[in-house]
Design a protein around this motif. Structure first.
Motif, PDB file in Angstrom:
ATOM      1  N   SER A  37       0.838  -1.205   0.000  1.00 48.16           N
ATOM      2  CA  SER A  37       0.000   0.000   0.000  1.00 48.16           C
ATOM      3  C   SER A  37       0.869   1.250   0.000  1.00 48.16           C
ATOM      4  N   GLU A  38       1.979   1.197   0.732  1.00 45.56           N
ATOM      5  CA  GLU A  38       2.909   2.335   0.765  1.00 45.56           C
ATOM      6  C   GLU A  38       3.489   2.584  -0.629  1.00 45.56           C
ATOM      7  N   LEU A  39       3.818   1.496  -1.344  1.00 45.87           N
ATOM      8  CA  LEU A  39       4.328   1.635  -2.706  1.00 45.87           C
ATOM      9  C   LEU A  39       3.271   2.266  -3.610  1.00 45.87           C
ATOM     10  N   ALA A  40       2.027   1.818  -3.487  1.00 47.28           N
ATOM     11  CA  ALA A  40       0.941   2.377  -4.302  1.00 47.28           C
ATOM     12  C   ALA A  40       0.777   3.874  -4.035  1.00 47.28           C
ATOM     13  N   ARG A  41       0.830   4.289  -2.770  1.00 48.66           N
ATOM     14  CA  ARG A  41       0.719   5.721  -2.432  1.00 48.66           C
ATOM     15  C   ARG A  41       1.897   6.502  -3.002  1.00 48.66           C
ATOM     16  N   ALA A  42       3.099   5.913  -2.935  1.00 52.42           N
ATOM     17  CA  ALA A  42       4.286   6.614  -3.433  1.00 52.42           C
ATOM     18  C   ALA A  42       4.209   6.814  -4.940  1.00 52.42           C
ATOM     19  N   VAL A  43       3.651   5.838  -5.637  1.00 45.67           N
ATOM     20  CA  VAL A  43       3.542   5.938  -7.095  1.00 45.67           C
ATOM     21  C   VAL A  43       2.375   6.839  -7.494  1.00 45.67           C
ATOM     22  N   GLY A  44       1.382   6.937  -6.620  1.00 44.71           N
ATOM     23  CA  GLY A  44       0.236   7.797  -6.910  1.00 44.71           C
ATOM     24  C   GLY A  44      -0.915   7.044  -7.536  1.00 44.71           C
ATOM     25  N   ILE A  45      -1.042   5.769  -7.210  1.00 45.68           N
ATOM     26  CA  ILE A  45      -2.150   4.959  -7.715  1.00 45.68           C
ATOM     27  C   ILE A  45      -2.779   4.231  -6.545  1.00 45.68           C
ATOM     28  N   GLY A  46      -3.951   3.673  -6.763  1.00 48.13           N
ATOM     29  CA  GLY A  46      -4.612   2.914  -5.712  1.00 48.13           C
ATOM     30  C   GLY A  46      -4.046   1.509  -5.612  1.00 48.13           C
ATOM     31  N   SER A  47      -4.189   0.931  -4.424  1.00 51.30           N
ATOM     32  CA  SER A  47      -3.668  -0.421  -4.224  1.00 51.30           C
ATOM     33  C   SER A  47      -4.442  -1.431  -5.064  1.00 51.30           C
ATOM     34  N   ARG A  48      -5.711  -1.172  -5.342  1.00 57.77           N
ATOM     35  CA  ARG A  48      -6.497  -2.067  -6.206  1.00 57.77           C
ATOM     36  C   ARG A  48      -5.985  -1.999  -7.647  1.00 57.77           C
ATOM     37  N   THR A  49      -5.562  -0.825  -8.077  1.00 50.48           N
ATOM     38  CA  THR A  49      -4.981  -0.701  -9.414  1.00 50.48           C
ATOM     39  C   THR A  49      -3.702  -1.520  -9.498  1.00 50.48           C
ATOM     40  N   LEU A  50      -2.893  -1.424  -8.471  1.00 55.74           N
ATOM     41  CA  LEU A  50      -1.632  -2.162  -8.439  1.00 55.74           C
ATOM     42  C   LEU A  50      -1.884  -3.667  -8.438  1.00 55.74           C
ATOM     43  N   SER A  51      -2.838  -4.130  -7.642  1.00 55.98           N
ATOM     44  CA  SER A  51      -3.138  -5.561  -7.634  1.00 55.98           C
ATOM     45  C   SER A  51      -3.762  -5.985  -8.962  1.00 55.98           C
ATOM     46  N   GLY A  52      -4.489  -5.083  -9.624  1.00 50.28           N
ATOM     47  CA  GLY A  52      -5.029  -5.384 -10.962  1.00 50.28           C
ATOM     48  C   GLY A  52      -3.900  -5.550 -11.973  1.00 50.28           C
ATOM     49  N   TRP A  53      -2.902  -4.665 -11.892  1.00 48.13           N
ATOM     50  CA  TRP A  53      -1.739  -4.802 -12.779  1.00 48.13           C
ATOM     51  C   TRP A  53      -1.042  -6.142 -12.536  1.00 48.13           C
ATOM     52  N   PHE A  54      -0.930  -6.514 -11.245  1.00 48.86           N
ATOM     53  CA  PHE A  54      -0.287  -7.777 -10.888  1.00 48.86           C
ATOM     54  C   PHE A  54      -1.046  -8.952 -11.515  1.00 48.86           C
ATOM     55  N   ASN A  55      -2.359  -8.942 -11.372  1.00 52.52           N
ATOM     56  CA  ASN A  55      -3.178 -10.026 -11.937  1.00 52.52           C
ATOM     57  C   ASN A  55      -3.072 -10.058 -13.458  1.00 52.52           C
ATOM     58  N   ASP A  56      -3.065  -8.875 -14.086  1.00 54.55           N
ATOM     59  CA  ASP A  56      -2.930  -8.817 -15.544  1.00 54.55           C
ATOM     60  C   ASP A  56      -1.575  -9.371 -15.991  1.00 54.55           C
ATOM     61  N   ARG A  57      -0.532  -9.025 -15.238  1.00 53.89           N
ATOM     62  CA  ARG A  57       0.794  -9.533 -15.593  1.00 53.89           C
ATOM     63  C   ARG A  57       0.833 -11.049 -15.471  1.00 53.89           C
ATOM     64  N   GLU A  58       0.248 -11.570 -14.401  1.00 53.17           N
ATOM     65  CA  GLU A  58       0.233 -13.017 -14.203  1.00 53.17           C
ATOM     66  C   GLU A  58      -0.554 -13.717 -15.307  1.00 53.17           C
ATOM     67  N   ALA A  59      -1.593 -13.075 -15.779  1.00 54.46           N
ATOM     68  CA  ALA A  59      -2.404 -13.654 -16.858  1.00 54.46           C
ATOM     69  C   ALA A  59      -1.759 -13.426 -18.223  1.00 54.46           C
ATOM     70  N   GLY A  60      -0.728 -12.587 -18.255  1.00 54.83           N
ATOM     71  CA  GLY A  60      -0.041 -12.308 -19.515  1.00 54.83           C
ATOM     72  C   GLY A  60      -0.743 -11.281 -20.387  1.00 54.83           C
ATOM     73  N   ILE A  61      -1.586 -10.456 -19.781  1.00 56.47           N
ATOM     74  CA  ILE A  61      -2.340  -9.469 -20.566  1.00 56.47           C
ATOM     75  C   ILE A  61      -2.058  -8.035 -20.132  1.00 56.47           C
ATOM     76  N   LEU A  62      -0.978  -7.820 -19.406  1.00 56.79           N
ATOM     77  CA  LEU A  62      -0.641  -6.463 -18.959  1.00 56.79           C
ATOM     78  C   LEU A  62      -0.271  -5.612 -20.164  1.00 56.79           C
ATOM     79  N   SER A  63      -0.942  -4.498 -20.300  1.00 59.07           N
ATOM     80  CA  SER A  63      -0.630  -3.566 -21.384  1.00 59.07           C
ATOM     81  C   SER A  63      -0.934  -2.163 -20.888  1.00 59.07           C
TER      82      SER A  63
END
Length: 153
Positions: A37-63
């Motif tokens: 959560s601290e990383l998400a705040r430092a980057v300026g995005i929500g933690s749900r956005t960050l976990s969404g990116w993580f899930n997309d990367r794991e699924a191979g659809i991050l863009s």
């Protein structure tokens, strides 16, 4: 954090895929409670956005929308999931171990070759210096041969 936070022109601008992957690499390093959560705040995005990116990367659809607009979209065959990265690291370690084992084996073969050459040279020199004894009579042992102490007899 030794992580360089990617910059955006404004909150309306999107992160590129490369920036998302850099953030996700740092996300993977977050082990302490609340550090994601601290990383998400430092980057300026929500933690749900960050976990969404993580899930997309794991699924191979991050863009990224900005990559799609600029034509910099990363092809799917070039994306690596976390499991692929772990497998790659494991295979690299195994490859390094096998290279070390090969080097050790090659050194042993080299030493054995030199030892064999040395032993062959020693055997050759030993046969060259052995005295040759003639048999007095073929097939008759030396103890049966009469000894003449007086040459006139």
């Amino acid at each position: 954090m030794d992580f360089v936070i990617p910059t955006r022109l404004s909150n309306r601008h999107h992160f590129t895929t490369a920036q998302k992957l850099a953030v996700l690499d740092e996300y993977d390093k977050c082990l302490e409670h609340g550090s994601k959560s601290e990383l998400a705040r430092a980057v300026g995005i929500g933690s749900r956005t960050l976990s969404g990116w993580f899930n997309d990367r794991e699924a191979g659809i991050l863009s990224s929308r900005s990559d799609s607009i600029k034509g910099n979209d990363v092809p799917e065959y070039q994306r690596m999931t976390v499991s692929d990265k772990k497998l790659l690291k494991q295979l690299q370690k195994e490859n390094d171990a096998l290279r070390a084992k090969l080097a050790k084996s090659e050194a042993a073969v080299d030493i054995l070759g030199k030892a064999s050459a040395l032993l062959a040279a020693m055997a050759e020199s030993a046969t060259a210096t052995d005295p040759v004894m003639e048999e007095l009579e073929p097939g008759r042992p030396a103890w049966l041969t009469p000894k003449h102490s007086d040459p006139s007899l």
